[in-house]
Design a protein around this motif. Structure first.
Motif, short mmCIF file in Angstrom:
data_model
loop_
_atom_site.label_atom_id
_atom_site.label_comp_id
_atom_site.label_asym_id
_atom_site.label_seq_id
_atom_site.Cartn_x
_atom_site.Cartn_y
_atom_site.Cartn_z
N TRP A 47 0.94 -1.21 -0.03
CA TRP A 47 -0.14 0.01 -0.09
C TRP A 47 0.75 1.10 -0.06
O TRP A 47 0.44 2.43 -0.59
CB TRP A 47 -1.03 -0.04 1.33
N CYS A 48 1.89 1.32 0.56
CA CYS A 48 2.69 2.44 0.64
C CYS A 48 3.32 2.69 -0.77
O CYS A 48 3.22 4.04 -1.13
CB CYS A 48 3.93 2.01 1.68
N GLU A 49 3.70 1.77 -1.57
CA GLU A 49 4.11 2.04 -2.88
C GLU A 49 3.12 2.46 -3.82
O GLU A 49 3.35 3.18 -4.66
CB GLU A 49 4.73 0.64 -3.45
N LYS A 50 1.97 2.14 -3.56
CA LYS A 50 0.75 2.40 -4.22
C LYS A 50 0.37 3.97 -3.80
O LYS A 50 0.16 4.77 -4.55
CB LYS A 50 -0.45 1.64 -3.83
N GLU A 51 0.66 4.09 -2.62
CA GLU A 51 0.17 5.74 -2.14
C GLU A 51 1.34 6.61 -2.64
O GLU A 51 0.99 7.94 -3.24
CB GLU A 51 0.38 5.86 -0.38
N LEU A 52 2.52 6.23 -2.62
CA LEU A 52 3.56 7.22 -3.09
C LEU A 52 3.43 7.48 -4.65
O LEU A 52 3.58 8.42 -5.13
CB LEU A 52 4.97 6.35 -2.87
N LYS A 53 3.17 6.17 -5.42
CA LYS A 53 2.57 6.48 -6.95
C LYS A 53 1.73 7.27 -6.96
O LYS A 53 1.62 8.12 -7.98
CB LYS A 53 2.44 4.98 -7.41
N THR A 54 0.63 7.32 -6.40
CA THR A 54 -0.74 7.90 -6.45
C THR A 54 -0.30 9.31 -6.40
O THR A 54 -0.69 10.58 -7.13
CB THR A 54 -1.90 7.59 -5.61
N ILE A 55 0.42 9.72 -5.25
CA ILE A 55 0.44 11.04 -4.89
C ILE A 55 1.56 11.60 -6.07
O ILE A 55 1.43 12.85 -6.23
CB ILE A 55 1.23 11.43 -3.55
N SER A 56 2.61 11.14 -6.17
CA SER A 56 3.64 11.45 -7.44
C SER A 56 2.73 11.56 -8.61
O SER A 56 3.02 12.81 -9.45
CB SER A 56 4.68 10.45 -7.48
N LEU A 57 1.88 10.71 -9.22
CA LEU A 57 1.17 11.10 -10.48
C LEU A 57 0.20 12.34 -10.25
O LEU A 57 0.22 13.06 -11.22
CB LEU A 57 0.40 9.90 -10.67
N LEU A 58 -0.37 12.26 -9.37
CA LEU A 58 -1.27 13.58 -9.11
C LEU A 58 -0.60 14.91 -8.84
O LEU A 58 -1.11 15.82 -9.33
CB LEU A 58 -2.31 13.27 -7.91
N TYR A 59 0.49 14.85 -8.17
CA TYR A 59 1.14 16.20 -7.91
C TYR A 59 2.44 16.29 -8.22
O TYR A 59 3.33 17.37 -7.91
CB TYR A 59 1.08 16.32 -6.11
N GLY A 60 2.93 15.27 -9.17
CA GLY A 60 4.32 15.63 -9.45
C GLY A 60 4.59 16.93 -10.23
O GLY A 60 5.69 17.22 -10.34
N LYS A 61 3.61 17.51 -10.99
CA LYS A 61 3.70 18.78 -11.81
C LYS A 61 3.26 20.03 -11.01
O LYS A 61 3.13 21.10 -11.40
CB LYS A 61 3.12 18.55 -12.95
N ALA A 62 2.89 19.79 -9.68
CA ALA A 62 2.48 21.01 -8.80
C ALA A 62 3.56 21.80 -8.44
O ALA A 62 4.88 21.17 -8.34
CB ALA A 62 1.92 20.44 -7.54
N PRO A 63 3.25 23.09 -8.20
CA PRO A 63 4.37 23.98 -8.02
C PRO A 63 5.10 23.92 -6.88
O PRO A 63 6.51 24.10 -6.93
CB PRO A 63 3.53 25.45 -7.87
N TYR A 64 4.96 23.01 -5.70
CA TYR A 64 5.56 23.05 -4.55
C TYR A 64 5.88 21.57 -4.18
O TYR A 64 6.28 21.14 -3.32
CB TYR A 64 4.81 23.70 -3.37
#
Length: 224
Positions: free
Chosen positions: A79-96
């Protein structure tokens, strides 16, 4: 001195962080009934189609009456790997995103056994980066008496505070008379927030503070 308390939440919504920062002292309340469909295990993040949950899987089978401080994380899946991937995909291009990337990667490469541990770790990190001066306490260090409002009164007494701060949404459950008979004060806080630019088109309300940090950074998040 103003006291507030709350259950540990997973990437909490900004209103909870605001309540803590408006308090002189804050106490994590974990020695209470766990609710499996609560913000203790999940929160909302922005997607291009609206919003979705990120969550911590926990063991609940046969544990109907467990307290938050007893809840174990279900590590049978990655689940940790999945959460990290989800957050990275959703926010990887966010300003901060890059500003918080190291914390997020460290968070999800650790092995967590107890729900309250990961929740508190996240919340304390957020308070630290926002420069909160609120003193932090844990109910595990105290033996509070009573239930509901009586317990809040006992918290005030044992933490030497004369005022308790509650969310306006809890008005139906707070018995103000319990405070006044002990010559204590009670206040409500009503977080309204404001719109901010999100990564995807439009604006979704009620998201985790993670979304605000990624899009606004710490200074604007603190202001809001």
């Amino acid at each position: 001195m103003v006291l507030s308390g709350h259950q540990p939440n997973y990437w909490p919504y900004p209103g909870l962080i605001g309540k803590i920062m408006k308090s002189d002292k804050f106490i994590y309340v974990s020695n209470v009934q766990f609710e499996k469909k609560s913000w203790q295990v999940r929160n909302r993040v922005r997607t291009k189609d609206g919003w979705n949950y990120i969550r911590v899987p926990v063991i609940t089978k046969g544990k109907y009456y467990q307290k938050i401080n007893e809840v174990e994380i279900d590590n049978s899946s990655n689940w940790c790997e999945k959460e990290l991937k989800t957050i990275s995909l959703l926010y990887g291009k966010a300003p901060y995103y890059k500003e918080y990337k190291d914390f997020i990667e460290d968070l999800y490469t650790r092995k967590w056994d107890k729900l309250e541990d990961i929740d508190i770790h996240i919340m304390n990190y957020i308070l630290e980066i926002l420069g909160s001066n609120t003193e932090i306490y844990y109910d595990r260090d105290y033996d509070f008496s009573g239930t509901k409002t009586d317990m809040l009164v006992d918290m005030c007494k044992k933490l030497s505070c004369d005022t308790y701060l509650s969310n306006l949404g809890s008005a139906a459950y707070v018995d103000i008379g319990c405070f006044t008979k002990d010559k204590l004060n009670h206040r409500y806080i009503n977080y309204t927030g404001c719109k901010y630019k999100q990564l995807f088109y439009g604006f979704e309300e009620g998201l985790s503070v993670l979304d605000m940090l990624m899009n606004c950074g710490r200074e604007e998040t603190k202001r809001i």
